[in-house]
Design an enzyme around this catalytic site. Sequence first.
Site, short mmCIF file in Angstrom:
data_model
loop_
_atom_site.label_atom_id
_atom_site.label_comp_id
_atom_site.label_asym_id
_atom_site.label_seq_id
_atom_site.Cartn_x
_atom_site.Cartn_y
_atom_site.Cartn_z
N ARG A 64 0.84 -1.21 0.00
CA ARG A 64 0.00 0.00 0.00
C ARG A 64 0.88 1.26 0.00
NH1 ARG A 64 -0.39 4.54 2.94
NH2 ARG A 64 -0.02 3.35 4.83
N ASP A 65 1.56 1.51 1.10
CA ASP A 65 2.40 2.72 1.20
C ASP A 65 3.52 2.65 0.17
OD1 ASP A 65 3.28 5.13 2.20
OD2 ASP A 65 3.45 4.47 4.26
N HIS A 78 5.38 4.38 12.87
CA HIS A 78 5.45 4.33 11.40
C HIS A 78 6.52 5.35 10.96
CE1 HIS A 78 3.30 4.01 7.37
NE2 HIS A 78 3.95 5.14 7.19
N HIS A 135 9.53 6.85 8.37
CA HIS A 135 10.15 6.96 7.05
C HIS A 135 11.63 7.29 7.27
CE1 HIS A 135 6.53 6.87 4.37
NE2 HIS A 135 5.96 6.99 5.55
N CYS A 145 4.18 9.19 0.89
CA CYS A 145 2.82 9.65 0.59
C CYS A 145 2.86 10.65 -0.56
CB CYS A 145 2.22 10.30 1.84
SG CYS A 145 0.58 10.95 1.52
N ASN A 164 9.68 4.22 3.35
CA ASN A 164 9.46 3.75 4.73
C ASN A 164 10.69 3.05 5.25
OD1 ASN A 164 6.64 3.68 3.39
ND2 ASN A 164 6.20 3.44 5.55
C1 LIG Z 1 -10.82 11.48 1.14
C2 LIG Z 1 -11.10 11.81 -0.32
C3 LIG Z 1 -11.89 10.71 -0.97
C4 LIG Z 1 -11.91 13.09 -0.35
O1 LIG Z 1 -11.98 13.57 -1.70
P1 LIG Z 1 -13.13 14.57 -2.12
O2 LIG Z 1 -12.85 14.95 -3.53
O3 LIG Z 1 -13.25 15.66 -1.10
O4 LIG Z 1 -14.41 13.61 -2.03
P2 LIG Z 1 -15.94 13.98 -1.99
O5 LIG Z 1 -16.49 13.36 -0.74
O6 LIG Z 1 -16.16 15.44 -2.22
O7 LIG Z 1 -16.50 13.16 -3.24
C5 LIG Z 1 -16.12 13.50 -4.58
C6 LIG Z 1 -16.28 12.28 -5.46
O8 LIG Z 1 -15.36 11.28 -5.00
C7 LIG Z 1 -16.08 10.06 -4.72
N1 LIG Z 1 -15.44 9.43 -3.56
C8 LIG Z 1 -15.36 9.91 -2.33
N2 LIG Z 1 -14.73 9.05 -1.54
C9 LIG Z 1 -14.40 7.99 -2.30
C10 LIG Z 1 -13.75 6.77 -2.02
N3 LIG Z 1 -13.30 6.47 -0.77
N4 LIG Z 1 -13.57 5.89 -3.00
C11 LIG Z 1 -14.03 6.19 -4.25
N5 LIG Z 1 -14.65 7.34 -4.59
C12 LIG Z 1 -14.85 8.22 -3.60
C13 LIG Z 1 -17.51 10.52 -4.40
O9 LIG Z 1 -18.40 9.46 -4.58
C14 LIG Z 1 -17.66 11.64 -5.39
O10 LIG Z 1 -17.92 11.06 -6.67
P3 LIG Z 1 -18.90 11.81 -7.71
O11 LIG Z 1 -20.21 11.93 -6.99
O12 LIG Z 1 -18.25 13.14 -7.98
O13 LIG Z 1 -18.87 10.87 -8.89
C15 LIG Z 1 -9.77 12.05 -1.09
O14 LIG Z 1 -9.14 13.15 -0.51
C16 LIG Z 1 -8.87 10.87 -1.06
O15 LIG Z 1 -9.13 9.84 -1.68
N6 LIG Z 1 -7.70 10.98 -0.34
C17 LIG Z 1 -6.80 9.88 -0.19
C18 LIG Z 1 -5.35 10.33 -0.21
C19 LIG Z 1 -4.44 9.17 0.08
O16 LIG Z 1 -4.78 8.02 -0.14
N7 LIG Z 1 -3.22 9.45 0.62
C20 LIG Z 1 -2.27 8.44 0.93
C21 LIG Z 1 -2.60 7.63 2.15
S1 LIG Z 1 -2.16 8.45 3.69
C22 LIG Z 1 -0.49 8.07 3.91
O17 LIG Z 1 0.14 7.58 3.02
C23 LIG Z 1 0.15 8.35 5.24
C24 LIG Z 1 0.35 7.08 6.09
C25 LIG Z 1 -1.01 6.43 6.39
O18 LIG Z 1 1.11 6.11 5.37
C26 LIG Z 1 1.04 7.40 7.42
C27 LIG Z 1 2.20 8.40 7.33
O19 LIG Z 1 3.23 8.11 6.69
O20 LIG Z 1 2.05 9.49 7.92
#
Ligand SMILES: CC(C)(COP(=O)([O-])OP(=O)([O-])OC[C@H]1O[C@@H](n2cnc3c(N)ncnc32)[C@H](O)[C@@H]1OP(=O)([O-])[O-])[C@@H](O)C(=O)NCCC(=O)NCCSC(=O)C[C@@](C)(O)CC(=O)[O-]
Length: 312
Positions: free
Chosen positions: A25-26, A221, A223, A254, A263
């Site tokens: 995933r990450d 966690h 990096h 990320c 990581n």
């Molecule tokens: C949170 C959102 C979805 C908000 O994104 P948004 O654009 O604000 O979503 P929305 O609620 O306004 O919806 C817009 C559209 O997106 C769809 N939608 C809404 N949610 C989903 C979903 N879950 N799956 C599929 N589709 C989705 C929803 O249905 C809608 O579709 P439409 O009606 O326009 O056709 C967006 O910002 C997002 O996907 N962010 C994810 C970013 C990400 O994955 N980052 C990496 C992971 S975090 C990380 O790596 C850190 C970590 C964990 O490892 C720890 C560390 O190192 O610190």
Amino acid sequence: MTDLPAVVRHDGLPDRVTIYEVGARDGLQNEKTAIDTGVKADLITRLLEAGLSPVEATSFVHPKWVPQLADAKELMNELVDRLGDRARELPVLVPNEKGLDRALELGLRHIAVFGSATETFANKNLNQSFDGQWAMFEPTMTRAKDAGMTVRGYLSMCFGDPWEGQVEIARVVEAGKRLLDLGADELSLGDTIGVATAGHVKALIAAFAEEGVATDRLALHFHDTYGQALANTLAGLQCGVTTFDASAGGLGGCPYAKSATGNLATEDLLWMLDGLGIEHGVDLDAVADTSRWLADHLGRPSPSAVVRALRS
Ligand SMILES: CC(C)(COP(=O)([O-])OP(=O)([O-])OC[C@H]1O[C@@H](n2cnc3c(N)ncnc32)[C@H](O)[C@@H]1OP(=O)([O-])[O-])[C@@H](O)C(=O)NCCC(=O)NCCSC(=O)C[C@@](C)(O)CC(=O)[O-]
């Protein structure tokens, strides 16, 4: 046959730790090279066979935000075909109710939400304010718990933020407690951009303890941006933490965190744990072989020092 470090036990360290593997995933969410779903399924299968558990599989996020993981549903179906019900035990990232619905449809049992200790990263990673993220997680986590799922809470930017600079320990504790109060079974403290140092790690864990958060609810966690991930891990072990996130081959980062790099490599962690005589249940050779195999798919060598050293 792997060279092994001499085993010298240190008093006061845990006897056994859990490695929470995030490579699929990450590790892959930030890759420029598109990886076939079948290769991802091979990766996860190999990591499980090497003894890693849990192995985080993918993210049910918006596919436009993280196109590298847009095949989450296809991947989980492929894994169910290969592994049966065991695939449903693999944790996945879920930010909101839409993501939860997608995970529930597939019968998955473990999700992880991911919050931010800072305003800017909540905005960049989740399109939410610092306060707004809790409103998004609350119904997601309540419904997940009602459905019998476990929920891990990630908290990012616990040691520093590329836009906001230093992050107050009190702020991190407040945000972490928020996730626990919402029902997180475990809280993973993320050094998203790899700026933590060992004293900071100890101070943060102590601050959680002062607020009544037991060390056994925490995971770390790290990096490795500044080469501190193993030193920080040792600091965590000395505080009694027993769950550490790591990524096979040291991939990761990320896409929404400026300057986030790989990581802590699972192999580097395994080497240190072996030397300390701490049990982990993982076959180092098998993980290193997998990282070399994946590096061939990605077209570049693994950044892990141990993977490099074992090859030479
Ligand atoms: C949170 C959102 C979805 C908000 O994104 P948004 O654009 O604000 O979503 P929305 O609620 O306004 O919806 C817009 C559209 O997106 C769809 N939608 C809404 N949610 C989903 C979903 N879950 N799956 C599929 N589709 C989705 C929803 O249905 C809608 O579709 P439409 O009606 O326009 O056709 C967006 O910002 C997002 O996907 N962010 C994810 C970013 C990400 O994955 N980052 C990496 C992971 S975090 C990380 O790596 C850190 C970590 C964990 O490892 C720890 C560390 O190192 O610190």
